[in-house]
Design a protein around this motif. Sequence first.
Motif, PDB file in Angstrom:
ATOM      1  N   PHE A   1      15.430   5.845   5.655  1.00 33.22           N
ATOM      2  CA  PHE A   1      14.042   6.150   6.040  1.00 33.22           C
ATOM      3  C   PHE A   1      13.338   4.872   6.477  1.00 33.22           C
ATOM      4  O   PHE A   1      12.711   4.817   7.538  1.00 33.22           O
ATOM      5  CB  PHE A   1      13.318   6.788   4.838  1.00 33.22           C
ATOM      6  CG  PHE A   1      12.109   7.595   5.205  1.00 33.22           C
ATOM      7  CD1 PHE A   1      11.024   7.010   5.845  1.00 33.22           C
ATOM      8  CD2 PHE A   1      12.043   8.949   4.896  1.00 33.22           C
ATOM      9  CE1 PHE A   1       9.897   7.749   6.173  1.00 33.22           C
ATOM     10  CE2 PHE A   1      10.918   9.707   5.230  1.00 33.22           C
ATOM     11  CZ  PHE A   1       9.853   9.101   5.864  1.00 33.22           C
ATOM     12  N   ALA A   2      13.470   3.824   5.655  1.00 34.58           N
ATOM     13  CA  ALA A   2      12.758   2.569   5.959  1.00 34.58           C
ATOM     14  C   ALA A   2      13.269   1.943   7.254  1.00 34.58           C
ATOM     15  O   ALA A   2      12.509   1.290   7.983  1.00 34.58           O
ATOM     16  CB  ALA A   2      12.898   1.589   4.799  1.00 34.58           C
ATOM     17  N   SER A   3      14.563   2.155   7.560  1.00 34.41           N
ATOM     18  CA  SER A   3      15.119   1.541   8.779  1.00 34.41           C
ATOM     19  C   SER A   3      14.470   2.115  10.038  1.00 34.41           C
ATOM     20  O   SER A   3      14.556   1.522  11.112  1.00 34.41           O
ATOM     21  CB  SER A   3      16.638   1.725   8.831  1.00 34.41           C
ATOM     22  OG  SER A   3      16.932   3.076   9.130  1.00 34.41           O
ATOM     23  N   ARG A   4      13.812   3.269   9.910  1.00 37.98           N
ATOM     24  CA  ARG A   4      13.139   3.877  11.067  1.00 37.98           C
ATOM     25  C   ARG A   4      11.947   3.045  11.545  1.00 37.98           C
ATOM     26  O   ARG A   4      11.420   3.292  12.616  1.00 37.98           O
ATOM     27  CB  ARG A   4      12.628   5.286  10.731  1.00 37.98           C
ATOM     28  CG  ARG A   4      13.701   6.213  10.222  1.00 37.98           C
ATOM     29  CD  ARG A   4      14.726   6.486  11.273  1.00 37.98           C
ATOM     30  NE  ARG A   4      15.696   7.459  10.835  1.00 37.98           N
ATOM     31  CZ  ARG A   4      16.321   8.297  11.637  1.00 37.98           C
ATOM     32  NH1 ARG A   4      16.100   8.262  12.937  1.00 37.98           N
ATOM     33  NH2 ARG A   4      17.195   9.144  11.161  1.00 37.98           N
ATOM     34  N   TYR A   5      11.519   2.107  10.696  1.00 35.46           N
ATOM     35  CA  TYR A   5      10.359   1.297  11.073  1.00 35.46           C
ATOM     36  C   TYR A   5      10.794  -0.034  11.705  1.00 35.46           C
ATOM     37  O   TYR A   5      10.006  -0.975  11.805  1.00 35.46           O
ATOM     38  CB  TYR A   5       9.444   1.075   9.853  1.00 35.46           C
ATOM     39  CG  TYR A   5       8.913   2.392   9.318  1.00 35.46           C
ATOM     40  CD1 TYR A   5       7.714   2.922   9.778  1.00 35.46           C
ATOM     41  CD2 TYR A   5       9.657   3.144   8.405  1.00 35.46           C
ATOM     42  CE1 TYR A   5       7.261   4.163   9.329  1.00 35.46           C
ATOM     43  CE2 TYR A   5       9.213   4.378   7.945  1.00 35.46           C
ATOM     44  CZ  TYR A   5       8.022   4.884   8.414  1.00 35.46           C
ATOM     45  OH  TYR A   5       7.585   6.109   7.974  1.00 35.46           O
ATOM     46  N   GLY A   6      12.048  -0.097  12.135  1.00 32.69           N
ATOM     47  CA  GLY A   6      12.554  -1.216  12.916  1.00 32.69           C
ATOM     48  C   GLY A   6      12.309  -2.553  12.256  1.00 32.69           C
ATOM     49  O   GLY A   6      12.722  -2.795  11.119  1.00 32.69           O
ATOM     50  N   ALA A   7      11.601  -3.427  12.961  1.00 30.31           N
ATOM     51  CA  ALA A   7      11.389  -4.795  12.483  1.00 30.31           C
ATOM     52  C   ALA A   7      10.641  -4.823  11.154  1.00 30.31           C
ATOM     53  O   ALA A   7      10.724  -5.807  10.416  1.00 30.31           O
ATOM     54  CB  ALA A   7      10.611  -5.584  13.533  1.00 30.31           C
ATOM     55  N   GLU A   8       9.912  -3.763  10.831  1.00 29.11           N
ATOM     56  CA  GLU A   8       9.129  -3.743   9.583  1.00 29.11           C
ATOM     57  C   GLU A   8       9.856  -3.019   8.448  1.00 29.11           C
ATOM     58  O   GLU A   8       9.236  -2.626   7.456  1.00 29.11           O
ATOM     59  CB  GLU A   8       7.751  -3.108   9.833  1.00 29.11           C
ATOM     60  CG  GLU A   8       6.888  -3.884  10.802  1.00 29.11           C
ATOM     61  CD  GLU A   8       6.740  -5.358  10.413  1.00 29.11           C
ATOM     62  OE1 GLU A   8       6.674  -5.660   9.204  1.00 29.11           O
ATOM     63  OE2 GLU A   8       6.732  -6.204  11.328  1.00 29.11           O
ATOM     64  N   GLU A   9      11.170  -2.877   8.595  1.00 24.04           N
ATOM     65  CA  GLU A   9      11.969  -2.136   7.608  1.00 24.04           C
ATOM     66  C   GLU A   9      11.727  -2.615   6.171  1.00 24.04           C
ATOM     67  O   GLU A   9      11.477  -1.809   5.271  1.00 24.04           O
ATOM     68  CB  GLU A   9      13.449  -2.297   7.979  1.00 24.04           C
ATOM     69  CG  GLU A   9      14.379  -1.701   6.953  1.00 24.04           C
ATOM     70  CD  GLU A   9      15.838  -1.770   7.379  1.00 24.04           C
ATOM     71  OE1 GLU A   9      16.129  -2.267   8.486  1.00 24.04           O
ATOM     72  OE2 GLU A   9      16.676  -1.308   6.586  1.00 24.04           O
ATOM     73  N   ASN A  10      11.783  -3.914   5.947  1.00 32.95           N
ATOM     74  CA  ASN A  10      11.652  -4.416   4.571  1.00 32.95           C
ATOM     75  C   ASN A  10      10.283  -4.114   3.986  1.00 32.95           C
ATOM     76  O   ASN A  10      10.159  -3.714   2.832  1.00 32.95           O
ATOM     77  CB  ASN A  10      11.909  -5.932   4.523  1.00 32.95           C
ATOM     78  CG  ASN A  10      13.375  -6.220   4.754  1.00 32.95           C
ATOM     79  OD1 ASN A  10      14.218  -5.328   4.614  1.00 32.95           O
ATOM     80  ND2 ASN A  10      13.687  -7.444   5.142  1.00 32.95           N
ATOM     81  N   ARG A  11       9.274  -4.305   4.799  1.00 35.10           N
ATOM     82  CA  ARG A  11       7.914  -4.010   4.334  1.00 35.10           C
ATOM     83  C   ARG A  11       7.802  -2.521   3.967  1.00 35.10           C
ATOM     84  O   ARG A  11       7.233  -2.158   2.942  1.00 35.10           O
ATOM     85  CB  ARG A  11       6.922  -4.343   5.453  1.00 35.10           C
ATOM     86  CG  ARG A  11       5.473  -4.260   5.037  1.00 35.10           C
ATOM     87  CD  ARG A  11       4.581  -4.524   6.224  1.00 35.10           C
ATOM     88  NE  ARG A  11       4.853  -5.806   6.832  1.00 35.10           N
ATOM     89  CZ  ARG A  11       4.297  -6.948   6.422  1.00 35.10           C
ATOM     90  NH1 ARG A  11       3.490  -6.946   5.387  1.00 35.10           N
ATOM     91  NH2 ARG A  11       4.575  -8.076   7.038  1.00 35.10           N
ATOM     92  N   PHE A  12       8.385  -1.665   4.807  1.00 34.42           N
ATOM     93  CA  PHE A  12       8.267  -0.235   4.550  1.00 34.42           C
ATOM     94  C   PHE A  12       9.104   0.221   3.353  1.00 34.42           C
ATOM     95  O   PHE A  12       8.789   1.238   2.740  1.00 34.42           O
ATOM     96  CB  PHE A  12       8.550   0.573   5.827  1.00 34.42           C
ATOM     97  CG  PHE A  12       7.303   0.769   6.648  1.00 34.42           C
ATOM     98  CD1 PHE A  12       6.478   1.871   6.445  1.00 34.42           C
ATOM     99  CD2 PHE A  12       6.920  -0.176   7.583  1.00 34.42           C
ATOM    100  CE1 PHE A  12       5.299   2.035   7.176  1.00 34.42           C
ATOM    101  CE2 PHE A  12       5.745  -0.019   8.317  1.00 34.42           C
ATOM    102  CZ  PHE A  12       4.931   1.085   8.113  1.00 34.42           C
TER     103      PHE A  12
END
Length: 413
Positions: free
Chosen positions: A58-69
């Motif tokens: 799920f978090a990987s869907r936010y691309g560059a912001e994956e870790n934050r998400f």
Amino acid sequence: MLTVIIGGGPAGLLAAQRLAEAGHRVRLFEAQATVGRKFLVAGHGGFNLSNAEELPGFASRYGAEENRFQALLRHFSPDDLRAWAADLGIETFVGTSGRIFPVAAHKPADLLRAWLQRLRELGVEINTRHRWLGFVGATGLRLRDENPGPDAGREFVVEPAATVLALGGASWAKTGSDGAWVPLLQEIGVAVVPFAPANCGAEVAWSAFFQQKVGRAPLKNIALRVNDGAAVRGEIMLTEYGVEGTPVYALTPQLRAALARGGPAVLHLSLKPDLPAPALTARLQLPRGKASFPDFLKKNLHLGPPVPTLLREARPDLPTQNPEELAALLTAMPLPVTGLRPLDEAISTAGGVAFSAVDEHLMLRQRPGTFVAGEMLDWEAPTGGYLLQGCFSTGAWVARAIGLPGAGTAGKE
Ligand SMILES: Cc1cc2nc3c(=O)[nH]c(=O)nc-3n(C[C@H](O)[C@H](O)[C@H](O)COP(=O)(O)OP(=O)(O)OC[C@H]3O[C@@H](n4cnc5c(N)ncnc54)[C@H](O)[C@@H]3O)c2cc1C
């Protein structure tokens, strides 16, 4: 302690609810005559609140912001979203694609109505037709009452202890998300990444003949990729201007990047993604008898109109008698993309307040006590519930941060 929320979309409304539940006095200001306009628009084409995909994916869907998400989604997860909806009397279900929807009996307006009722019960003061005009001093907010009547046009200043800006992106301006807030933030030195359309259609220079003959037509069970990138499965729609639909939307970041580099930005369309090339070639080698090429395609590969016209559009000298070449075309038909659809038509917006401008609490470094949530931050995600979930999770995150000792107590009231 007074907290002011600017913007009555899902991010602002959830922050308001969480803060009021935590005992804050909350005043929300919304420029439009009603709150949640884009939230209701989202309901028109299948109201997709979130997605049941497990967390790392799920978090990987936010691309560059994956870790934050990862952190944001752990704080307010898709399960939390479902529990929140259930608490408002709205049951949800997971569709076959993993998307989370309210059950059929509940319309988006029912959810919004129940939510606003809850906010009223919690004492949240909602002021519609009130436009935020900018900052005043270290903590003040300048607002204008745009309601008709004796106060029309009256400007005033509020001095909250904490502020949440949840002003949305810059698409579908008629819902209120017009991006007009950008200069107000830039004025105080906040970095804003230029807006760009996300989750939007791609333009293809179809011939006049193709536009006239095909117009709008769906292509089901296809796969699409950009240049030699990963393929996305689903259904697309051929339109007068090009192509649209979930797989196209999912590929907008790659298309945007390729176009920004000066191209080529080529979509490769597979019309038979489940048929390996040798099997496809074998079917194309079957005897045709007296059948026309379109009839042969339909009978042996279940590819009816508009596929024959599309094949000729992609390859005017269509090698109808060459099974290998036909198989290659059916597997990776090149569709050169000339551009993306305009920002205002896009489902969501890339760009916005740069993450470098906020701390880990999503508080503006330039203005302690002012937090940012929702689509106005510089993140993007595909359709499928990831957008609303991102707005809810950031809204919940800033509400929690305002409650933390030392955070969000910059104002006077
Ligand atoms: C056609 C369409 C379909 C969609 N479908 C889905 C879907 O199925 N699933 C999904 O997850 N997402 C979907 N989305 C995306 C989703 O609706 C948005 O991501 C979400 O609404 C953004 O929430 P937000 O709270 O950040 O901002 P918004 O909902 O845009 O709200 C921002 C609010 O701030 C107000 N505002 C702006 N400036 C000011 C100002 N100066 N003063 C006062 N108020 C101001 C605006 O009027 C607006 O009401 C869809 C979007 C569209 C356009």
